[in-house]
Design an enzyme around this catalytic site. Sequence first.
Site, PDB file in Angstrom:
ATOM      1  N   ASP A 144       0.805  -1.252   0.185  1.00 52.76           N
ATOM      2  CA  ASP A 144      -0.130   0.135  -0.088  1.00 52.76           C
ATOM      3  C   ASP A 144       0.829   1.845  -0.062  1.00 52.76           C
ATOM      4  OD1 ASP A 144       1.287  -0.460   2.831  1.00 52.76           O
ATOM      5  OD2 ASP A 144      -0.319   0.534   3.844  1.00 52.76           O
ATOM      6  N   HIS A 153      24.391   5.104 -19.080  1.00 50.11           N
ATOM      7  CA  HIS A 153      23.354   5.396 -18.106  1.00 50.11           C
ATOM      8  C   HIS A 153      23.999   4.262 -16.779  1.00 50.11           C
ATOM      9  CE1 HIS A 153      20.094   5.777 -21.567  1.00 50.11           C
ATOM     10  NE2 HIS A 153      20.609   7.332 -21.232  1.00 50.11           N
ATOM     11  N   ASP A 161      26.152  13.162 -14.307  1.00 49.90           N
ATOM     12  CA  ASP A 161      25.305  13.605 -14.814  1.00 49.90           C
ATOM     13  C   ASP A 161      24.226  13.729 -14.061  1.00 49.90           C
ATOM     14  OD1 ASP A 161      23.103  13.712 -16.452  1.00 49.90           O
ATOM     15  OD2 ASP A 161      23.619  12.283 -18.107  1.00 49.90           O
ATOM     16  N   ASP A 221      18.873  19.719 -16.178  1.00 50.48           N
ATOM     17  CA  ASP A 221      20.046  18.512 -17.077  1.00 50.48           C
ATOM     18  C   ASP A 221      21.220  18.810 -17.011  1.00 50.48           C
ATOM     19  OD1 ASP A 221      21.071  16.460 -17.819  1.00 50.48           O
ATOM     20  OD2 ASP A 221      19.629  15.729 -19.282  1.00 50.48           O
ATOM     21  N   HIS A 240      26.339   8.922 -28.701  1.00 51.96           N
ATOM     22  CA  HIS A 240      24.641   9.069 -28.540  1.00 51.96           C
ATOM     23  C   HIS A 240      24.714  10.906 -29.366  1.00 51.96           C
ATOM     24  CE1 HIS A 240      26.521  12.153 -25.354  1.00 51.96           C
ATOM     25  NE2 HIS A 240      26.852  11.301 -24.654  1.00 51.96           N
ATOM     26  N   HIS A 281      18.980  17.196 -26.621  1.00 54.26           N
ATOM     27  CA  HIS A 281      17.120  17.343 -26.428  1.00 54.26           C
ATOM     28  C   HIS A 281      17.020  18.327 -25.948  1.00 54.26           C
ATOM     29  CE1 HIS A 281      18.118  16.304 -22.179  1.00 54.26           C
ATOM     30  NE2 HIS A 281      19.043  15.597 -22.394  1.00 54.26           N
ATOM     31  N   HIS A 308      13.592  14.597 -21.169  1.00 58.20           N
ATOM     32  CA  HIS A 308      13.293  14.960 -22.643  1.00 58.20           C
ATOM     33  C   HIS A 308      12.360  14.819 -22.988  1.00 58.20           C
ATOM     34  CE1 HIS A 308      17.249  11.374 -22.862  1.00 58.20           C
ATOM     35  NE2 HIS A 308      17.380  12.288 -21.914  1.00 58.20           N
ATOM     36  N   GLU A 317      25.103  18.443 -25.073  1.00 57.01           N
ATOM     37  CA  GLU A 317      25.756  17.480 -24.308  1.00 57.01           C
ATOM     38  C   GLU A 317      27.088  16.366 -25.024  1.00 57.01           C
ATOM     39  OE1 GLU A 317      22.998  14.230 -22.242  1.00 57.01           O
ATOM     40  OE2 GLU A 317      21.556  16.015 -23.062  1.00 57.01           O
ATOM     41  N   TYR A 327      34.206   8.801 -24.654  1.00 57.14           N
ATOM     42  CA  TYR A 327      34.316   7.430 -23.759  1.00 57.14           C
ATOM     43  C   TYR A 327      34.834   6.212 -24.358  1.00 57.14           C
ATOM     44  CZ  TYR A 327      29.792  10.285 -22.904  1.00 57.14           C
ATOM     45  OH  TYR A 327      28.808  10.981 -23.042  1.00 57.14           O
ATOM     46  N   ARG A 369      31.821  13.215 -20.092  1.00 59.05           N
ATOM     47  CA  ARG A 369      30.489  14.935 -21.097  1.00 59.05           C
ATOM     48  C   ARG A 369      30.572  15.291 -20.611  1.00 59.05           C
ATOM     49  NH1 ARG A 369      27.096  10.492 -21.105  1.00 59.05           N
ATOM     50  NH2 ARG A 369      26.158  11.491 -18.479  1.00 59.05           N
ATOM     51  N   GLU A 410      27.809  18.839 -20.490  1.00 58.13           N
ATOM     52  CA  GLU A 410      26.386  18.961 -20.990  1.00 58.13           C
ATOM     53  C   GLU A 410      25.836  20.405 -19.720  1.00 58.13           C
ATOM     54  OE1 GLU A 410      23.503  16.340 -18.951  1.00 58.13           O
ATOM     55  OE2 GLU A 410      21.963  16.315 -21.109  1.00 58.13           O
TER      56      GLU A 410
HETATM   57  N1  GLY Z   1      20.854  12.802 -18.371  1.00 61.01           N
HETATM   58  C1  GLY Z   1      20.319  12.406 -19.344  1.00 61.01           C
HETATM   59  C2  GLY Z   1      20.503  12.782 -20.887  1.00 61.01           C
HETATM   60  O1  GLY Z   1      21.254  13.334 -20.447  1.00 61.01           O
HETATM   61  O2  GLY Z   1      19.810  13.346 -21.665  1.00 61.01           O
HETATM   62 MN    MN Z   2      21.544  14.300 -18.662  1.00 61.65          MN
HETATM   63 MN    MN Z   3      20.676  15.596 -20.792  1.00 58.68          MN
END
Ligand code: GLY
Ligand code: MN
Ligand code: MN
Length: 446
Positions: free
Chosen positions: A45, A248, A265, A276, A355, A359, A366, A389, A393, A411, A413
Site C-alpha cells: 500500500d 546510463h 550527470d 540536466d 549518442h 534533446h 527529455h 552534451e 568514452y 561528457r 552537458e
Molecule cells: N541525463 C539524461 C540525459 O542527459 O539525457
Molecule cells: Mn544528462
Molecule cells: Mn541530457
Amino acid sequence: MSARPQKTTHRGDEFAHRRAALMRHMGRDSIAIVPAAPVRRRNNDVEYAYRQDSDFHYLTGFGEPESVAVLIPGRAQAEYILFVRDRDPARETWDGHRAGPAGARRSYGADDAFPITDMDEILPGLMENRTKVFYAMGIYPEFDQRVVGWVNGLRTQARNGRHPPQEMVALDQVLHELRLHKSRAEIGLMRESARIAARAHVRAMRFCRPGRTEYEVMAEIVHEFRLHNADTSYHPIVGSGANSCILHYHENDQRLREGDVLLIDAGCEHRYYASDITRTIPVGGRFTPEQRAVYEVVLEANRAAIAKVRPGNHWNEPHEAAVRVVTQGLVKLGLLKGRPSKLERDGAYRRFFMHRTGHWLGMDVHDVGDYKIGDEWRVLEPGMVLTVEPGIYVPVGARGVPKRFHGIGVRIEDDVVVTRTGAEVLSEGAPKDADEIESLMAAGHG
Ligand code: GLY
Ligand code: MN
Ligand code: MN
C-alpha cells in the site's frame, strides 16, 4: 507537489493563456479531455511520490490526482471544466488538503467543477454535438478505455437522436508544439532549476576526493537539491573510472580512486521544470595528461555546439558542429586514424561518441516537441530550450587504444535557451573550464 494553488511570478494568467492558446488551435466544434497522472503503487500500500502529469499541469496548475480537465471552446456556460476529488475531512487527515469542486473554481480558474465521481454521468453530455475529441491516446491505457467507452456509448444512442463525435485528434501534437515554446515565466523557472543544479555540481566538485564514494557524492547533490525545494529530475549518474563510460550508469556504489575521472550527470526538478547538467572532474583534483587531452576536445565540442544555438539554425547544426570537433580531436589523440572529413561521413566517431548532442528540455527532462518537420530538421526559435552534451568514452579494454586512455569517459552537458539574438546558457554556474575545475577542487580540499 503541493495541492495549494500555484502562485508563480506573473503567472496568474499563465495557465489561462495556455488554455486559450490550445482552444484557438482546437477550433469551436471540439472538446479536449486531459487526465491527471494516476497514482503509482511502489509495493503493497505504498505509493511513489505523486508527480502531476506535465500536460495536465501545463494547462491547469492543479496538483491533485484523480482529476480531469475538459476544454470546450466557445461553450457559453463553461469552457473550462475540472473534475476533482470531493472534499473529505477523514481522507484529508491522511493524504492532505483537497481543493474540492469549490476550490477548483475559486483558486484554479475553472468555469465549472464537479466531483470526479460524477464524470461518467456528465462527460458524455459534454461530448455530444462536438465533432472532434482532442485526446492523447496511449499514455494512460485505463483512461483510454473510459474515453472509448463514452464515445461508443454516444454512438449506440445515435438512433435516439444523440450526436457522437466523429473524429479523435491527437491532443499531444498540438499541446506539445505549445510546450516546446517556453514563456518568459517558464524560462525563469528553468533558470532557477539550472541554478540549483549548478550549485549541486559545485558542491560535488568540492566534496570529491579519493576514498570517498559515488553514493556519497550523490548524497551531496541530492542534499543541495532538497535544500532548495527541488528534487532529482532523473536518477543521477555518478560514475568514476570505468563507470564513466557507461552512459546510463546508475549503481553509484563504487569507491573513488586517485587517477580516475568522475562523470556526474545530475539535474533537478524545481516547480515542475527540469535541469540536466553533466560535469566530468578528476577524482584527485588534477587531470592526467590523457584525461585533460580528451577533456579539452569535449569542451571544444560543447562550445562549438553552443555557438550553433541561435534562431534560424536548424536542430542538427549543434550536433554537426560537435561531431566535427570530436572527430578531429579523436584523430589528434590518435584514437582514430584517417581523414577527419571521411571519418565524419562514415560515422567512425560513433565508436567513442555514440549518442546525440542533445534533446529538448522543459517539464520533462527529455521534453516534448518534434525534432523534424516532415523530413527537415526543425529550425530553432527563441524560447526553445535544449541540452548540449557531447562526450567521448573510451572503455576499459578498448582495442587498439593505448591503455592510458582506458576508462576515460567525458561528457559536458549544458542547458541552453534560444534567445532572440543567440543563446543563454542556463547552467553556466557549474564551471567547465579544466583549470577552473582544478582550482575549485583544490580550494575544496583545503
Ligand atoms: N541525463 C539524461 C540525459 O542527459 O539525457
Ligand atoms: Mn544528462
Ligand atoms: Mn541530457
